[in-house]
Design an enzyme around this catalytic site. Sequence first.
Site, PDB file in Angstrom:
ATOM      1  N   GLY A  13      18.927   7.955  15.038  1.00 49.69           N
ATOM      2  CA  GLY A  13      18.660   8.231  13.979  1.00 49.69           C
ATOM      3  C   GLY A  13      18.914   9.585  13.966  1.00 49.69           C
ATOM      4  CB  CYS A  14      20.104  12.025  12.464  1.00 47.47           C
ATOM      5  SG  CYS A  14      20.614  13.450  12.953  1.00 47.47           S
ATOM      6  N   GLY A  18      14.900  13.408  12.813  1.00 46.03           N
ATOM      7  CA  GLY A  18      15.584  13.026  13.699  1.00 46.03           C
ATOM      8  C   GLY A  18      16.884  14.369  13.973  1.00 46.03           C
ATOM      9  CB  ALA A  19      18.306  16.158  10.730  1.00 48.80           C
ATOM     10  CB  ALA A  46      23.116   5.891  17.805  1.00 51.00           C
ATOM     11  CE  LYS A 106       4.828   4.627   9.500  1.00 49.25           C
ATOM     12  NZ  LYS A 106       5.201   5.771   9.842  1.00 49.25           N
ATOM     13  CE  LYS A 206       1.520   6.299   9.471  1.00 47.65           C
ATOM     14  NZ  LYS A 206       1.629   6.783   8.176  1.00 47.65           N
TER      15      LYS A 206
HETATM   16  N1  HSE Z   1       4.968   7.028   3.971  1.00 44.48           N
HETATM   17  C1  HSE Z   1       3.734   7.454   5.207  1.00 44.48           C
HETATM   18  C2  HSE Z   1       2.782   8.809   4.119  1.00 44.48           C
HETATM   19  C3  HSE Z   1       4.390   8.785   5.874  1.00 44.48           C
HETATM   20  O1  HSE Z   1       2.770   8.786   3.091  1.00 44.48           O
HETATM   21  O2  HSE Z   1       2.081   9.330   5.122  1.00 44.48           O
HETATM   22  C4  HSE Z   1       5.356   8.419   7.196  1.00 44.48           C
HETATM   23  O3  HSE Z   1       4.223   6.988   7.839  1.00 44.48           O
END
Ligand code: HSE
Length: 438
Positions: A13-14, A18-19, A46, A106, A206
Amino acid sequence: MTEMRTLKVALLGCGNVGAQVARILIEDADALAARTGARLELSGIAVRNLGTKRDVELPQELFTTDAETLVKDADLVIELMGGIEPARTLILSALSNGACVVTGNKALLAQDGPTLYEEADKAGVQLSYEAAVAGAIPILRPIRDSLSGDRITRVLGIVNGTTNFILDQMDSTGAQFADALAEAQRLGYAEADPTADVEGHDAAAKAAILATLSFHTRFALENVHCEGITKVSAADIAAAKDAGFVIKLLAIAEKLTDADGGEGISVRVHPTLLPREHPLAAVRGAFNAVFIEAENAGELMFYGQGAGGTPTASAVLGDLVSAARRLVLGGPQRTETTTGHVPALPIDAAVTSYYIGLDVADQPGVLAKIAQIFAENGVSIEIMRQTIHRDAESNVESAELRIVTHRASEAALAATVEAVKGLDVINSVTSVLRVEGV
Ligand code: HSE
């Protein structure tokens, strides 16, 4: 001097994160080698589409669409593709090949974490995911390592920046939810489809991870009660403000003990009133923070950026260096402990305070009738405030009542609200919100 070992790092993933991870791996190669004891060689990246324009200039020869082959030859795999498949299959393949895996996924951890943990245990390799919760904030390692000699009793987290930004806008400008969401989208905080953020799904994933590590028991998404912020109105925010509270979307994981001494963990995400002097009330804009209560450490708070390419890359690199050090030193890899075996509690068993806003007739005996219902359900009132309104046309007076209860079971509080709604003197129940930190 002995020559330094080289460890091959495959990046899957980029995107934004990733970048930045690739950039830091290349730019800071010498510093990372000094800290790790091995050179971390980015062996490939990739991606789905080789032609996609990236934010960061990276050597074109690193890019490939063949993730399977890249993974087979790696010592360390960083998965930043997101989504369930092919991320899940690639992670499982990396782990079974003996590679350590760092991921920020997550959704995958919350949905199928146990399968991944088991594969990592079986292969004796490390699976780390600091970036999956609260972006740059070092929170999982402190829970897993620094607090491993303590007992965590409660975790309250602002773990979604988009919803914190929206609620903060509503609080500071008086905006309605839809307008604050539009502003969040204009500034690039909220996605075009904001469902995962505003319905609380991102925070719930989370919460499951935080609960698993804090209470040494595996909790999945299905164990998390989840309510988002779409029903929070400007009137709720104004009433909360007037009463000295701020509304935050909290991810909560707490240990509760029932009357017979039985323990359980309540894991939930919902809009929550916090006193304006609570440390989490000061978390503004799109920032994240996690507030922890532990038996010996007492109260702790961790604060920082919960998203963004460079901040999240910091968490990924921390995990990578830690896993690489273990490969250099040898010995068993560390996984999370699951010795707790504490059951997840249903939302009815949660213990919380409520804020209840009522529009009632202004006539004798109204307060007595309401207080009677609270008493019958065993719910104690902590604060009751009344404001009288007179309708200019009809000249009829009504009263706005704002009640904050002491902590009671969710079941008792819900029954109280239902019974209050049935009273003939109630014009409407204007808001019902949970309260923490009182
Ligand atoms: N979309 C999430 C946020 C960030 O607004 O905190 C990625 O988990």
